[in-house]
Design an enzyme around this catalytic site. Structure first.
Site, PDB file in Angstrom:
ATOM      1  N   GLU A  29      -0.392  -9.380  -0.843  1.00 19.38           N
ATOM      2  CA  GLU A  29      -1.834  -9.644  -0.707  1.00 19.38           C
ATOM      3  C   GLU A  29      -2.494  -9.695  -2.083  1.00 19.38           C
ATOM      4  OE1 GLU A  29      -2.077  -6.411   2.208  1.00 19.38           O
ATOM      5  OE2 GLU A  29      -3.023  -7.822   3.574  1.00 19.38           O
ATOM      6  N   ALA A  45       0.866  -1.182   0.000  1.00 20.57           N
ATOM      7  CA  ALA A  45       0.000   0.000   0.000  1.00 20.57           C
ATOM      8  C   ALA A  45       0.902   1.231   0.000  1.00 20.57           C
ATOM      9  CB  ALA A  45      -0.860  -0.018   1.256  1.00 20.57           C
ATOM     10  N   GLU A  59       4.282  -5.476   7.415  1.00 22.05           N
ATOM     11  CA  GLU A  59       3.462  -4.413   8.022  1.00 22.05           C
ATOM     12  C   GLU A  59       3.820  -4.129   9.469  1.00 22.05           C
ATOM     13  OE1 GLU A  59       2.354  -6.705   5.960  1.00 22.05           O
ATOM     14  OE2 GLU A  59       0.819  -5.916   4.614  1.00 22.05           O
ATOM     15  N   GLY A  76       0.705  -5.122   0.853  1.00 20.09           N
ATOM     16  CA  GLY A  76      -0.406  -5.171  -0.105  1.00 20.09           C
ATOM     17  C   GLY A  76       0.008  -5.814  -1.424  1.00 20.09           C
TER      18      GLY A  76
HETATM   19  C1  3H9 Z   1       0.744  -2.327   3.391  1.00 22.74           C
HETATM   20  O1  3H9 Z   1       0.973  -2.756   2.307  1.00 22.74           O
HETATM   21  C2  3H9 Z   1      -0.570  -2.477   4.089  1.00 22.74           C
HETATM   22  C3  3H9 Z   1      -1.401  -3.490   3.414  1.00 22.74           C
HETATM   23  O2  3H9 Z   1      -1.568  -4.606   4.245  1.00 22.74           O
HETATM   24  C4  3H9 Z   1      -2.719  -3.000   2.893  1.00 22.74           C
HETATM   25  C5  3H9 Z   1      -3.518  -2.089   3.722  1.00 22.74           C
HETATM   26  C6  3H9 Z   1      -4.933  -1.866   3.330  1.00 22.74           C
HETATM   27  N1  3H9 Z   1       4.666   3.455  -0.296  1.00 22.74           N
HETATM   28  O3  3H9 Z   1      13.508   2.127   0.498  1.00 22.74           O
HETATM   29  P1  3H9 Z   1      13.897   2.831  -0.744  1.00 22.74           P
HETATM   30  C7  3H9 Z   1       9.417   4.953  -1.438  1.00 22.74           C
HETATM   31  S1  3H9 Z   1       1.915  -1.454   4.242  1.00 22.74           S
HETATM   32  C8  3H9 Z   1       5.115   4.675  -0.635  1.00 22.74           C
HETATM   33  O4  3H9 Z   1      14.943   3.875  -0.666  1.00 22.74           O
HETATM   34  P2  3H9 Z   1      15.015   0.393  -1.816  1.00 22.74           P
HETATM   35  C9  3H9 Z   1      10.437   5.414  -0.422  1.00 22.74           C
HETATM   36  O5  3H9 Z   1       9.860   6.309   0.487  1.00 22.74           O
HETATM   37  C10 3H9 Z   1       3.307  -1.399   3.155  1.00 22.74           C
HETATM   38  N2  3H9 Z   1       6.420   4.918  -0.884  1.00 22.74           N
HETATM   39  O6  3H9 Z   1      14.295   1.804  -1.921  1.00 22.74           O
HETATM   40  C11 3H9 Z   1      11.462   6.048  -1.327  1.00 22.74           C
HETATM   41  O7  3H9 Z   1      10.963   7.309  -1.717  1.00 22.74           O
HETATM   42  P3  3H9 Z   1      11.926   8.564  -1.918  1.00 22.74           P
HETATM   43  C12 3H9 Z   1       4.044  -2.659   3.132  1.00 22.74           C
HETATM   44  C13 3H9 Z   1       7.263   3.900  -0.782  1.00 22.74           C
HETATM   45  O8  3H9 Z   1      15.213  -0.062  -3.184  1.00 22.74           O
HETATM   46  C14 3H9 Z   1      11.442   5.159  -2.553  1.00 22.74           C
HETATM   47  O9  3H9 Z   1      10.205   4.475  -2.520  1.00 22.74           O
HETATM   48  N3  3H9 Z   1       5.258  -2.506   2.369  1.00 22.74           N
HETATM   49  C15 3H9 Z   1       6.847   2.612  -0.424  1.00 22.74           C
HETATM   50  O10 3H9 Z   1      16.160   0.439  -0.880  1.00 22.74           O
HETATM   51  C16 3H9 Z   1      12.559   4.148  -2.579  1.00 22.74           C
HETATM   52  O11 3H9 Z   1      12.552   3.443  -1.351  1.00 22.74           O
HETATM   53  C17 3H9 Z   1       6.405  -2.139   2.938  1.00 22.74           C
HETATM   54  O12 3H9 Z   1       6.502  -1.958   4.126  1.00 22.74           O
HETATM   55  C18 3H9 Z   1       5.479   2.404  -0.186  1.00 22.74           C
HETATM   56  N4  3H9 Z   1       4.990   1.196   0.124  1.00 22.74           N
HETATM   57  O13 3H9 Z   1      13.944  -0.552  -1.100  1.00 22.74           O
HETATM   58  C19 3H9 Z   1       7.569  -1.964   2.009  1.00 22.74           C
HETATM   59  N5  3H9 Z   1       7.934   1.803  -0.383  1.00 22.74           N
HETATM   60  O14 3H9 Z   1      12.817   8.198  -3.044  1.00 22.74           O
HETATM   61  C20 3H9 Z   1       8.291  -0.681   2.308  1.00 22.74           C
HETATM   62  C21 3H9 Z   1       8.990   2.565  -0.720  1.00 22.74           C
HETATM   63  O15 3H9 Z   1      10.991   9.672  -2.169  1.00 22.74           O
HETATM   64  N6  3H9 Z   1       9.368  -0.425   1.378  1.00 22.74           N
HETATM   65  N7  3H9 Z   1       8.595   3.819  -0.962  1.00 22.74           N
HETATM   66  O16 3H9 Z   1      12.656   8.691  -0.604  1.00 22.74           O
HETATM   67  C22 3H9 Z   1      10.555  -1.054   1.463  1.00 22.74           C
HETATM   68  O17 3H9 Z   1      10.785  -1.928   2.266  1.00 22.74           O
HETATM   69  C23 3H9 Z   1      11.615  -0.620   0.496  1.00 22.74           C
HETATM   70  O18 3H9 Z   1      11.300   0.693   0.059  1.00 22.74           O
HETATM   71  C24 3H9 Z   1      11.779  -1.524  -0.760  1.00 22.74           C
HETATM   72  C25 3H9 Z   1      12.759  -0.848  -1.746  1.00 22.74           C
HETATM   73  C26 3H9 Z   1      12.347  -2.868  -0.306  1.00 22.74           C
HETATM   74  C27 3H9 Z   1      10.473  -1.719  -1.463  1.00 22.74           C
END
Ligand code: 3H9
Length: 715
Positions: A110, A63, A130, A107
């Protein structure tokens, strides 16, 4: 189709692709786009199957966390409602194959679990992280995951938040195949083949074969809750995730989903969720250094040289080779070099015995470290990290020598934790190439690096250092060159206050227990013993803050140093240590404390947990406000990131500055004014704290107003 979701048909397969850079989050428009595309795929006679993939570097990373943040602060809708979409995908009459590369997280997973089949490339990661944001999967992940991988694995994934590698996901039943060639091409072939075999296609929500019986599951839920309490101390979401999975195993699917939604909403409303999302964005913002544009050229680091094979040098060498950077490891004494290499070997052996590395991989990594006594080959290094004893003259001598034996574009770094990087840089001819890289011990494990910017450090060198931190899978925070930098500078008032508390009547174990019960990973006295009483003694002499006239210093720590009670390494410090390094309260120390207090005429009284917390934490926060105003930290959230990643501050409290916001700066300022009146100069309120308190503002608002805020919500 919308720009966020594209739709094409190739060789009888409808190809749906999510295209929402950088990580294909399920932002508004994406779920709607997918649903339109599924409808279209079903209605088109020229498509017999469907493949859904992600454009760019990843599948779908979850999400949109910006949306969740708004919802957590009561300003948004509560995250996407994917219920209709997921059901629509499962009900599609044509087989839907999810084609996964990069990460399928939250998500994203999911969404994937609603497909009839899932295929992935071999380095894909699949998880429900999450809990790291203080929530549980909120789009039926807690209901579909146990149906695919079983209750036990689902609990492990949702409580730890750790993703599975593709191979593990295949073994667990989360994937149907791993593909070697072009992902979408192979997924389309897989889909076509399944379509030819004919339907109906299994809907995850209708599967029950892995859910187990009530009897089988009782011990799994009890064990899951136990693990959640132990490994995620004081956190709400991991326990709620277990509750939701229990609902999956005991209730019909639709009811389970309703229960999940309720638990998700409870988590989203919690302070823990706000704090953890703050920490998430804070961690992402540290790489954005205000005056170092994104396009700044960084130097390539193909090879590193490390000087000093002690604990820090060996740890840094391991961190480098783990990231694929070969290392020249130099020490001036053969003995030190041998012992450093022996430490490295032992460390890798432990990792092999724990199944983290294969013996071959460990062997390869060790072979990438070249031990040496001289500067041979230093001209081939792109980065030198000096990691010798904290002795300014020694460091300056080393920098002068390194200056001569390295190429001009080699970055010269010092791992100093206290000394001035400008002083060190003055010993060589290229101060612009000099930077501090303050790793935390053990350097191969701890995530934090303070990147210390000297007066002359170039922007290119800073870009190199932040890039390197990311490559080492660490969090690199750029800080200014003040005594103790940011982390240690603000730790000392906190540590001193804890020592004043024991001199007034508390015990080290009372203070430590109060702090750990509150959420700190370790008590401050245990930290002092671990780091070394002699180390803190040396640092105290460097830091000017407490040598100002009229500022009293605590008395007992110096006595410990004089007695040779240097902490864990001598078997005694604030505590006594048994063979297994377990801290045991020591009556001798209590006698010493009470005796010292009596000689100094310090009245004794019982201290409450509230006073212990207020005095120790507010000392930290007040110094944090000084550091921020003086510009040694760019943002309040940088201080939070430093404390969470280097000092065991509970992430679910958001870091010290965020925590201060939650208490209210006016309240904290009020207490500090009171402490100042009672205890004198050391409690001088920081002018920034005073200003923000009077204006009823927060540190988050302070960051946002200067254009530094990482978060969507400013308050
Ligand atoms: C969820 O899904 C809830 C569900 O159950 C449904 C609910 C109804 N959203 O980390 P990076 C941005 S909760 C928005 O440097 P990497 C991040 O801020 C979510 N933005 O890259 C950054 O922006 P900026 C569950 C996001 O390659 C840019 O992307 N998912 C999101 O080192 C690059 O990020 C997670 O918890 C997001 N979901 O790592 C995953 N994710 O350039 C969270 C990233 O402006 N994300 N951004 O600073 C991560 O773990 C890492 O970002 C990922 C990439 C491994 C994906």
């Amino acid at each position: 189709m919308s720009e966020l979701v594209t739709f094409t048909i190739q060789d009888g397969v409808a190809l749906i692709q999510v295209n929402n850079p950088p990580v294909n989050a399920l932002s508004p428009g994406v779920p709607e786009g997918i649903e339109d595309a599924i409808n279209q795929a079903e209605s088109r006679p020229d498509a017999i199957a469907v493949v859904l993939s992600g454009a760019g570097r990843t599948f779908v990373a979850g999400a949109d966390i910006h949306e969740l943040e708004l919802a957590a602060w009561g300003k948004g809708a509560g995250g996407p409602d994917l219920h209709g979409l997921l059901q629509r995908i499962e009900d599609c009459a044509k087989p839907v194959v999810m084609a996964i590369h990069g990460t399928a997280l939250g998500g994203g997973l999911e969404l994937a679990m609603a497909g009839h089949f899932r295929v992935a490339v071999k380095d894909a990661l699949l998880g429900q992280p999450e809990v790291n944001l203080g929530i549980i999967p909120g789009a039926e992940g807690t209901q579909r995951l146990p149906r695919l991988v079983g209750v036990e694995k689902a609990i492990a994934m949702c409580v730890s938040g750790k993703p599975l590698k593709a191979q593990e996901a295949l073994a667990a039943g989360l994937l149907d195949a791993i593909v070697e060639g072009d992902l979408v091409f192979d997924a389309a072939a897989f889909a076509r083949e399944r379509a030819k075999r004919g339907g109906p296609y299994a809907k995850t929500r209708e599967r029950h074969d892995k859910l187990g019986s009530q009897q089988q599951n009782a011990s799994l839920f009890a064990a899951g809750r136990e693990t959640a309490r132990k490994t995620r101390r004081n956190m709400l979401a991991p326990l709620k995730a277990v509750d939701a999975i229990e609902a999956a195993a005991t209730l019909p699917f639709q009811e389970g989903c309703r229960r999940e939604r309720k638990l998700f909403a409870e988590c989203l409303e919690s302070d823990q969720c706000k704090a953890l999302i703050h920490a998430f964005f804070g961690e992402r913002s540290v790489a954005k250094v205000p005056d170092v544009p994104k396009e700044t050229r960084a130097f390539m680091v193909h090879k590193a040289a490390i000087i000093g094979a002690g604990t820090m040098g060996a740890g840094i060498a391991m961190a480098c080779v783990n990231a694929g950077i070969p290392v020249l490891l130099k020490d001036s004494k053969q003995e030190a070099l041998d012992s450093g290499m022996a430490n490295i070997r032992r460390n890798y052996e432990i990792s092999v015995s724990r199944g983290r590395f294969t013996p071959e991989l460990a062997h390869q990594r060790i072979a990438m470290i070249h031990p040496q006594l001289d500067f041979a080959d230093f001209d081939s290094a792109d980065l030198v990290v000096e990691a010798v004893f904290e002795d300014l003259e020694l460091k300056k001598r080393i920098f002068a020598e390194v200056d001569k034996v390295t190429k001009p574009e080699c970055v010269l770094a010092s791992n100093t934790s206290t000394l001035s990087i400008d002083e060190i840089a003055s010993a060589c001819s290229r101060a612009r190439m000099v930077v501090g890289l303050h790793f935390f011990s053990p350097a191969n494990v701890m995530r934090l690096i303070e990147i210390v910017r000297g007066q002359s450090t170039s922007k290119e060198v800073l870009a190199t250092a932040t890039g390197l931190a990311k490559r080492l899978s660490k969090v690199g925070v750029v800080v200014g060159n003040c005594a103790g930098f940011v982390g240690n500078r603000i730790m000392f008032p906190y540590m001193y206050e804890a020592q004043f508390l024991v001199e007034e009547g508390a015990t080290p174990e009372q203070v430590d227990k109060t702090l750990t019960d509150w959420g700190m990973a370790m008590g401050i006295f245990a930290v002092d013993d671990m780091a070394g009483i002699d180390v803190a003694w040396r640092v105290r002499r460097e830091l000017q803050h407490f040598s100002e006239p009229g500022v009293r210093r605590p008395l007992v720590a110096d006595k410990l140093y004089e007695l040779g009670r240097l902490g864990q390494k001598t078997g005694a410090g604030w505590y006594r240590y048994s063979e297994d390094r377990k801290a045991v309260p020591d009556p001798e120390i209590l006698r010493l404390i009470r005796q010292t207090a009596a000689q100094a005429g310090i009245p004794q009284r019982p201290l409450t947990s509230q006073e212990i917390l207020e005095r120790s934490l507010y000392a930290l926060i007040n110094e944090g406000a000084h550091v921020l105003e003086e510009g040694f930290a760019s943002r309040a959230s940088d201080i939070d990131v430093i404390y969470i990643n280097g000092y065991g501050f509970p992430a679910w409290r958001g870091g010290p500055m965020f925590y201060a916001d939650t208490v209210g700066l006016r309240n904290i300022y009020g207490r500090i004014v009171e402490f100042h009146r009672q205890m004198g100069a050391r409690w001088q309120p920081a002018p920034l704290l005073k200003r923000l308190a009077e204006q009823e503002k927060t540190f988050r608002a302070f960051d946002a107003e200067r254009g530094m805020g990482a978060a969507t919500v400013r308050s």
